[in-house]
Write a protein that holds these residues in place. Structure first.
Motif, short mmCIF file in Angstrom:
data_model
loop_
_atom_site.label_atom_id
_atom_site.label_comp_id
_atom_site.label_asym_id
_atom_site.label_seq_id
_atom_site.Cartn_x
_atom_site.Cartn_y
_atom_site.Cartn_z
N VAL A 102 5.72 11.35 0.78
CA VAL A 102 4.76 12.44 0.77
C VAL A 102 5.47 13.68 0.23
CG1 VAL A 102 3.10 13.78 2.10
CG2 VAL A 102 3.64 11.43 2.78
N SER A 103 5.09 14.08 -0.97
CA SER A 103 5.78 15.18 -1.64
C SER A 103 4.86 15.82 -2.66
CB SER A 103 7.04 14.67 -2.33
OG SER A 103 7.74 15.72 -2.98
N SER A 104 4.97 17.13 -2.81
CA SER A 104 4.16 17.85 -3.77
C SER A 104 4.84 17.91 -5.13
CB SER A 104 3.88 19.26 -3.27
OG SER A 104 5.08 19.98 -3.07
N LEU A 123 -3.19 0.23 8.38
CA LEU A 123 -2.89 1.56 8.89
C LEU A 123 -3.44 2.56 7.88
CD1 LEU A 123 -1.48 3.14 11.19
CD2 LEU A 123 0.51 3.34 9.67
N GLN A 124 -4.55 3.19 8.25
CA GLN A 124 -5.13 4.24 7.42
C GLN A 124 -4.45 5.55 7.76
OE1 GLN A 124 -7.64 4.06 4.96
NE2 GLN A 124 -7.01 6.19 4.60
N MET A 125 -3.85 6.18 6.77
CA MET A 125 -3.09 7.40 6.98
C MET A 125 -3.76 8.53 6.21
SD MET A 125 0.82 5.94 6.74
CE MET A 125 0.69 5.68 4.97
N ASN A 126 -4.26 9.51 6.94
CA ASN A 126 -4.92 10.66 6.35
C ASN A 126 -4.12 11.92 6.64
OD1 ASN A 126 -7.09 9.00 5.54
ND2 ASN A 126 -8.16 9.34 7.47
N SER A 127 -4.42 12.97 5.89
CA SER A 127 -3.77 14.27 6.09
C SER A 127 -2.26 14.12 6.15
CB SER A 127 -4.30 14.94 7.36
OG SER A 127 -5.69 15.12 7.29
N LEU A 128 -1.72 13.41 5.21
CA LEU A 128 -0.29 13.10 5.23
C LEU A 128 0.56 14.36 5.06
CD1 LEU A 128 -0.40 9.79 3.25
CD2 LEU A 128 0.62 10.07 5.51
N LYS A 129 1.68 14.36 5.75
CA LYS A 129 2.63 15.45 5.74
C LYS A 129 3.96 14.97 5.20
CE LYS A 129 0.61 17.24 10.03
NZ LYS A 129 0.89 17.60 11.45
N GLY A 184 0.78 -1.23 0.00
CA GLY A 184 0.00 0.00 0.00
C GLY A 184 0.80 1.27 0.00
N GLY A 185 2.11 1.17 0.11
CA GLY A 185 2.93 2.36 0.07
C GLY A 185 2.98 2.96 -1.32
N GLY A 186 3.50 4.17 -1.39
CA GLY A 186 3.60 4.85 -2.67
C GLY A 186 3.83 6.33 -2.49
N LEU A 187 3.66 7.06 -3.58
CA LEU A 187 3.84 8.51 -3.60
C LEU A 187 2.49 9.19 -3.47
CD1 LEU A 187 5.60 11.05 -4.08
CD2 LEU A 187 5.21 10.69 -6.53
N VAL A 188 2.40 10.14 -2.55
CA VAL A 188 1.16 10.86 -2.33
C VAL A 188 1.49 12.32 -2.02
CG1 VAL A 188 1.08 10.33 0.14
CG2 VAL A 188 -1.05 10.84 -1.09
N GLN A 189 0.60 13.22 -2.41
CA GLN A 189 0.79 14.64 -2.13
C GLN A 189 0.43 14.98 -0.69
OE1 GLN A 189 -1.43 16.87 -5.07
NE2 GLN A 189 0.19 16.63 -6.59
N PRO A 190 1.02 16.03 -0.14
CA PRO A 190 0.62 16.45 1.20
C PRO A 190 -0.88 16.64 1.31
CG PRO A 190 2.57 17.64 0.52
CD PRO A 190 2.09 16.87 -0.69
N GLY A 191 -1.45 16.18 2.41
CA GLY A 191 -2.89 16.22 2.60
C GLY A 191 -3.62 15.00 2.09
#
Length: 122
Positions: free
Chosen positions: A120-122, A81-87, A8-15
């Motif tokens: 987590v990166s924009s 592990l549900q991860m929301n509002s990622l920083k 389930g890992g990967g690249l996601v934008q902040p938030g």
């Protein structure tokens, strides 16, 4: 062949959000608490969250409280592990681990997964 495998890992934008899974093979999760740990670049591994063998008790490190939720489904031999509002500071390799129920979330892991990278990166 590993007792625990994360996904389930990967690249996601902040938030954004991600849901990590930890699936057991050849391991009866009924007897183990499950912990999630992470290691960020250049930092030591830290505990993130843990859930008791029964699922009746959970804990979280302060940095993720209110944003992450740990859960488990023993019938599916999986923890989440549900991860929301990622920083950006959540960027790390995330590991799941199984701890014998007698020690619960206070004990040292008996089994580890190999980890899944969350960026987590924009």
């Amino acid at each position: 062949q590993l007792p625990l495998v994360e996904s389930g890992g990967g690249l996601v934008q902040p938030g954004g959000s991600l849901r990590l899974s930890c699936t057991a093979s050849g391991l009866n999760l009924d007897y183990y608490a499950i912990g999630w740990f992470r290691q960020a670049p250049g930092k030591e591994r830290e505990g993130v969250s843990c859930i008791s063998a029964s699922g009746g008790s959970t804990n979280y490190v302060d940095a993720v409280k209110g944003r992450f939720t740990i859960s488990r489904d023993n019938a599916k031999k999986t923890a989440f592990l549900q991860m929301n509002s990622l920083k950006p500071e959540d960027t790390a390799v995330y590991y799941c681990a199984a701890i014998l129920q007698d020690y619960g979330c206070k004990g040292l892991p008996d089994y580890w997964g190999k980890g899944t990278l969350v960026t987590v990166s924009s």
